[in-house]
Write a protein that holds these residues in place. Structure first.
Motif, PDB file in Angstrom:
ATOM      1  N   LEU A 144       0.651  -1.308   0.125  1.00  0.00           N
ATOM      2  CA  LEU A 144      -0.022  -0.011  -0.059  1.00  0.00           C
ATOM      3  C   LEU A 144       0.825   1.245   0.111  1.00  0.00           C
ATOM      4  CD1 LEU A 144      -2.966   1.202  -0.059  1.00  0.00           C
ATOM      5  CD2 LEU A 144      -2.876   0.938   2.396  1.00  0.00           C
ATOM      6  N   PRO A 145       1.962   1.425   0.821  1.00  0.00           N
ATOM      7  CA  PRO A 145       2.820   2.558   0.643  1.00  0.00           C
ATOM      8  C   PRO A 145       3.153   2.805  -0.708  1.00  0.00           C
ATOM      9  CG  PRO A 145       3.372   1.594   2.755  1.00  0.00           C
ATOM     10  CD  PRO A 145       2.529   0.510   1.881  1.00  0.00           C
ATOM     11  N   HIS A 146       3.715   1.961  -1.338  1.00  0.00           N
ATOM     12  CA  HIS A 146       4.137   2.329  -2.714  1.00  0.00           C
ATOM     13  C   HIS A 146       2.927   2.535  -3.564  1.00  0.00           C
ATOM     14  CE1 HIS A 146       5.652   1.343  -6.682  1.00  0.00           C
ATOM     15  NE2 HIS A 146       4.628   0.627  -7.082  1.00  0.00           N
ATOM     16  N   LEU A 147       1.836   2.068  -3.632  1.00  0.00           N
ATOM     17  CA  LEU A 147       0.571   2.241  -4.269  1.00  0.00           C
ATOM     18  C   LEU A 147       0.026   3.759  -4.060  1.00  0.00           C
ATOM     19  CD1 LEU A 147      -1.107  -1.212  -4.250  1.00  0.00           C
ATOM     20  CD2 LEU A 147      -0.024  -0.105  -6.293  1.00  0.00           C
ATOM     21  N   LYS A 148       0.098   4.067  -3.066  1.00  0.00           N
ATOM     22  CA  LYS A 148      -0.209   5.571  -2.582  1.00  0.00           C
ATOM     23  C   LYS A 148       0.855   6.513  -2.982  1.00  0.00           C
ATOM     24  CE  LYS A 148      -1.663   6.101   1.879  1.00  0.00           C
ATOM     25  NZ  LYS A 148      -1.684   6.120   3.229  1.00  0.00           N
ATOM     26  N   SER A 149       2.090   6.060  -2.981  1.00  0.00           N
ATOM     27  CA  SER A 149       2.941   7.170  -3.594  1.00  0.00           C
ATOM     28  C   SER A 149       2.747   7.252  -5.153  1.00  0.00           C
ATOM     29  CB  SER A 149       4.411   6.625  -3.411  1.00  0.00           C
ATOM     30  OG  SER A 149       4.586   6.589  -1.926  1.00  0.00           O
ATOM     31  N   LYS A 150       2.462   6.192  -5.875  1.00  0.00           N
ATOM     32  CA  LYS A 150       2.131   5.967  -7.180  1.00  0.00           C
ATOM     33  C   LYS A 150       0.785   6.934  -7.565  1.00  0.00           C
ATOM     34  CE  LYS A 150       3.459   3.742 -10.260  1.00  0.00           C
ATOM     35  NZ  LYS A 150       4.387   3.946 -11.361  1.00  0.00           N
ATOM     36  N   ALA A 151       0.075   6.916  -6.818  1.00  0.00           N
ATOM     37  CA  ALA A 151      -1.313   7.583  -7.060  1.00  0.00           C
ATOM     38  C   ALA A 151      -0.996   9.094  -6.661  1.00  0.00           C
ATOM     39  CB  ALA A 151      -2.500   7.152  -5.890  1.00  0.00           C
ATOM     40  N   GLU A 152      -0.050   9.482  -5.615  1.00  0.00           N
ATOM     41  CA  GLU A 152      -0.034  10.759  -5.200  1.00  0.00           C
ATOM     42  C   GLU A 152       0.867  11.428  -6.701  1.00  0.00           C
ATOM     43  OE1 GLU A 152       2.123  10.622  -1.762  1.00  0.00           O
ATOM     44  OE2 GLU A 152       0.168   9.927  -0.472  1.00  0.00           O
ATOM     45  N   ALA A 153       1.700  10.554  -7.064  1.00  0.00           N
ATOM     46  CA  ALA A 153       2.427  11.147  -8.277  1.00  0.00           C
ATOM     47  C   ALA A 153       1.589  11.620  -9.453  1.00  0.00           C
ATOM     48  CB  ALA A 153       3.585  10.259  -8.771  1.00  0.00           C
ATOM     49  N   LYS A 154       0.402  11.136  -9.518  1.00  0.00           N
ATOM     50  CA  LYS A 154      -0.523  11.422 -10.674  1.00  0.00           C
ATOM     51  C   LYS A 154      -0.048  11.024 -11.976  1.00  0.00           C
ATOM     52  CE  LYS A 154      -3.099  14.931  -8.078  1.00  0.00           C
ATOM     53  NZ  LYS A 154      -3.350  16.277  -7.632  1.00  0.00           N
ATOM     54  N   THR A 155       0.588   9.730 -12.205  1.00  0.00           N
ATOM     55  CA  THR A 155       0.899   9.270 -13.342  1.00  0.00           C
ATOM     56  C   THR A 155      -0.069   8.458 -13.994  1.00  0.00           C
ATOM     57  OG1 THR A 155       2.230   7.400 -12.451  1.00  0.00           O
ATOM     58  CG2 THR A 155       3.492   9.432 -12.847  1.00  0.00           C
ATOM     59  N   GLY A 156      -1.008   8.153 -13.563  1.00  0.00           N
ATOM     60  CA  GLY A 156      -1.971   7.344 -13.913  1.00  0.00           C
ATOM     61  C   GLY A 156      -2.899   6.515 -12.847  1.00  0.00           C
ATOM     62  N   PRO A 157      -3.950   5.629 -13.282  1.00  0.00           N
ATOM     63  CA  PRO A 157      -4.711   5.279 -12.259  1.00  0.00           C
ATOM     64  C   PRO A 157      -3.815   4.184 -11.527  1.00  0.00           C
ATOM     65  CG  PRO A 157      -5.892   5.407 -14.371  1.00  0.00           C
ATOM     66  CD  PRO A 157      -4.357   5.645 -14.732  1.00  0.00           C
ATOM     67  N   VAL A 158      -4.342   3.815 -10.174  1.00  0.00           N
ATOM     68  CA  VAL A 158      -3.710   2.947  -9.400  1.00  0.00           C
ATOM     69  C   VAL A 158      -4.689   1.957  -8.445  1.00  0.00           C
ATOM     70  CG1 VAL A 158      -1.949   2.607  -7.279  1.00  0.00           C
ATOM     71  CG2 VAL A 158      -1.878   4.419  -9.116  1.00  0.00           C
ATOM     72  N   SER A 159      -4.707   0.727  -8.332  1.00  0.00           N
ATOM     73  CA  SER A 159      -5.563   0.081  -7.642  1.00  0.00           C
ATOM     74  C   SER A 159      -5.127  -1.153  -7.089  1.00  0.00           C
ATOM     75  CB  SER A 159      -6.514  -0.552  -8.819  1.00  0.00           C
ATOM     76  OG  SER A 159      -6.055  -1.657  -9.580  1.00  0.00           O
ATOM     77  N   ILE A 160      -6.145  -1.565  -6.145  1.00  0.00           N
ATOM     78  CA  ILE A 160      -5.736  -2.956  -5.668  1.00  0.00           C
ATOM     79  C   ILE A 160      -7.036  -3.603  -5.818  1.00  0.00           C
ATOM     80  CG2 ILE A 160      -5.347  -4.290  -3.449  1.00  0.00           C
ATOM     81  CD1 ILE A 160      -4.427  -1.697  -2.066  1.00  0.00           C
ATOM     82  N   ILE A 161      -6.951  -4.886  -6.507  1.00  0.00           N
ATOM     83  CA  ILE A 161      -8.270  -5.692  -6.925  1.00  0.00           C
ATOM     84  C   ILE A 161      -8.180  -6.895  -6.064  1.00  0.00           C
ATOM     85  CG2 ILE A 161      -9.032  -6.822  -8.948  1.00  0.00           C
ATOM     86  CD1 ILE A 161      -7.366  -5.000 -10.775  1.00  0.00           C
ATOM     87  N   PHE A 162      -9.330  -7.511  -5.439  1.00  0.00           N
ATOM     88  CA  PHE A 162      -9.480  -8.405  -4.801  1.00  0.00           C
ATOM     89  C   PHE A 162     -10.455  -9.390  -5.592  1.00  0.00           C
ATOM     90  CE2 PHE A 162      -8.630  -5.275  -1.686  1.00  0.00           C
ATOM     91  CZ  PHE A 162      -7.628  -5.821  -0.670  1.00  0.00           C
ATOM     92  N   THR A 163     -10.289 -10.500  -5.689  1.00  0.00           N
ATOM     93  CA  THR A 163     -10.890 -11.778  -6.047  1.00  0.00           C
ATOM     94  C   THR A 163     -11.876 -12.107  -4.944  1.00  0.00           C
ATOM     95  OG1 THR A 163      -9.793 -12.281  -7.937  1.00  0.00           O
ATOM     96  CG2 THR A 163     -11.397 -13.822  -7.336  1.00  0.00           C
ATOM     97  N   GLY A 164     -13.161 -11.848  -4.664  1.00  0.00           N
ATOM     98  CA  GLY A 164     -13.829 -12.142  -3.630  1.00  0.00           C
ATOM     99  C   GLY A 164     -14.894 -13.289  -4.162  1.00  0.00           C
ATOM    100  N   THR A 165     -16.228 -13.443  -3.566  1.00  0.00           N
ATOM    101  CA  THR A 165     -17.020 -14.392  -3.992  1.00  0.00           C
ATOM    102  C   THR A 165     -18.301 -14.106  -3.598  1.00  0.00           C
ATOM    103  OG1 THR A 165     -17.496 -16.829  -3.649  1.00  0.00           O
ATOM    104  CG2 THR A 165     -16.379 -15.582  -2.050  1.00  0.00           C
ATOM    105  N   HIS A 166     -19.464 -14.510  -4.350  1.00  0.00           N
ATOM    106  CA  HIS A 166     -20.681 -14.408  -3.672  1.00  0.00           C
ATOM    107  C   HIS A 166     -21.160 -15.042  -2.310  1.00  0.00           C
ATOM    108  CE1 HIS A 166     -21.859 -12.990  -7.371  1.00  0.00           C
ATOM    109  NE2 HIS A 166     -21.560 -13.877  -8.234  1.00  0.00           N
ATOM    110  N   LEU A 167     -19.971 -16.048  -2.040  1.00  0.00           N
ATOM    111  CA  LEU A 167     -20.257 -16.930  -0.794  1.00  0.00           C
ATOM    112  C   LEU A 167     -19.727 -15.971   0.465  1.00  0.00           C
ATOM    113  CD1 LEU A 167     -18.953 -20.367  -1.537  1.00  0.00           C
ATOM    114  CD2 LEU A 167     -21.278 -19.441  -1.801  1.00  0.00           C
ATOM    115  N   SER A 168     -19.201 -14.637   0.185  1.00  0.00           N
ATOM    116  CA  SER A 168     -18.947 -13.981   1.338  1.00  0.00           C
ATOM    117  C   SER A 168     -20.156 -12.976   1.780  1.00  0.00           C
ATOM    118  CB  SER A 168     -17.970 -12.693   0.842  1.00  0.00           C
ATOM    119  OG  SER A 168     -18.458 -11.946  -0.267  1.00  0.00           O
ATOM    120  N   ILE A 169     -21.065 -13.123   1.062  1.00  0.00           N
ATOM    121  CA  ILE A 169     -22.604 -12.605   1.365  1.00  0.00           C
ATOM    122  C   ILE A 169     -23.465 -13.683   1.599  1.00  0.00           C
ATOM    123  CG2 ILE A 169     -24.413 -11.086   0.394  1.00  0.00           C
ATOM    124  CD1 ILE A 169     -21.328  -9.705   0.632  1.00  0.00           C
ATOM    125  N   ILE A 170     -23.729 -14.828   1.015  1.00  0.00           N
ATOM    126  CA  ILE A 170     -24.533 -15.786   1.285  1.00  0.00           C
ATOM    127  C   ILE A 170     -23.416 -16.949   1.329  1.00  0.00           C
ATOM    128  CG2 ILE A 170     -26.226 -17.298   0.606  1.00  0.00           C
ATOM    129  CD1 ILE A 170     -26.897 -14.215   0.673  1.00  0.00           C
TER     130      ILE A 170
END
Length: 282
Positions: free
Chosen positions: A126-152
């Motif tokens: 996260l510190p690296h990604l926050k720094s990338k976002a602050e530099a405003k060189t492009g979009p930055v993300s964390i992507i999680f693969t979840g599941t419907h079973l997290s809800i049901i």
């Protein structure tokens, strides 16, 4: 729309959805650093797509004590990474009404791999990604693969359902807190249906790998959702689907409302801590 990220670090890239997404991204021209335990599969991934697009790093995310060192080395080697894609997961069938049948070490390992390790990886990158976002060189993300079973939850998959429910809550909290702090790091959660992969091999490969949505169809739909910029990519889902989608959205709305209320309480003079003390005194 085109895919918004230039270099994806994909955790859990040697099997199942992770392997499918790694191949789909690489075929689409996105740089991918693939991470997984099986070096032979990582080498095959790089050979398929070439060194200009693909790289690999063998690593066992279950080794929690080495995650910070791993992250530091990856960031040093690939400073242009702008998306952390957390996909690793395992799934086992347990009858919790018969404790004598439970392999507790296996059960706890499933919780660790599916939840604790992904939280540790998030904190490490996260510190690296926050720094990338602050530099405003492009979009930055964390992507999680979840599941419907997290809800049901599925009663026969208690460790998987519980670990993914915890991950879903962590995702909601991370998104809310980053947004409140003014960070441009996007937090994205993909909700897959059952997909035809080896994660279901406990049913036997003959049965498990025929269960659910074809992998290629899933990866195409997930990629489209990422390209569109959605932060919740809900593919399929329990029926009636309209009711399920309403539950997901209302739950998120209520969570965000609670977060806003707690921020106001804190701004008024430490109301959160005072409220915690009041509860403990009752």
């Amino acid at each position: 729309m085109s895919f918004p990220y230039k270099h994806v670090l994909l955790i859990g890239a040697t099997s199942g959805i992770g392997a499918g997404m790694a191949d789909h991204l690489a075929r689409s021209g996105v740089k991918v650093t693939a991470v997984g335990r099986r070096k032979d599969r990582l080498d095959a991934f790089v050979a398929r797509h070439g060194f200009d697009i693909a790289s690999a790093a063998p690593f066992d995310i279950g080794e929690l004590g080495t995650i910070e060192e791993f992250a530091a080395e990856i960031i040093k080697t690939h400073p242009d990474i702008d998306s952390l894609f957390l996909n690793a997961g395992i799934q086992g069938h347990y009858d919790v009404s018969s404790p004598e049948t439970i392999d507790l070490a296996k059960f706890n390992n499933e919780m660790t791999v599916n939840y604790t390790s992904l939280v540790a990886l998030t904190f490490a990158f996260l510190p690296h990604l926050k720094s990338k976002a602050e530099a405003k060189t492009g979009p930055v993300s964390i992507i999680f693969t979840g599941t419907h079973l997290s809800i049901i939850p599925a009663a026969v998959l208690p460790a998987y359902s519980a670990s993914k429910a915890a991950l879903n809550v962590f995702t909601l909290c991370l998104r809310e807190q980053l947004s409140a702090a003014g960070s441009a790091v996007r937090v994205i959660e993909i909700y897959p249906p059952p997909v035809q992969t080896e994660i279901h091999d406990y049913l036997t490969p003959e049965i498990g790998r025929k269960m659910g949505m074809p992998l290629e169809a899933f990866t195409e739909e997930a990629y489209a959702g990422l390209a569109e910029g959605s932060d919740q990519i809900i593919i399929g889902g329990p029926e009636p689907r309209e009711t399920y989608l309403e539950i997901v959205q209302k739950r998120r709305g209520m969570m965000e409302g609670l977060a806003a209320m707690m921020r106001r309480m804190t701004a008024l003079g430490g109301g959160v801590e005072r409220g915690r003390g009041d509860q403990e005194g009752k």
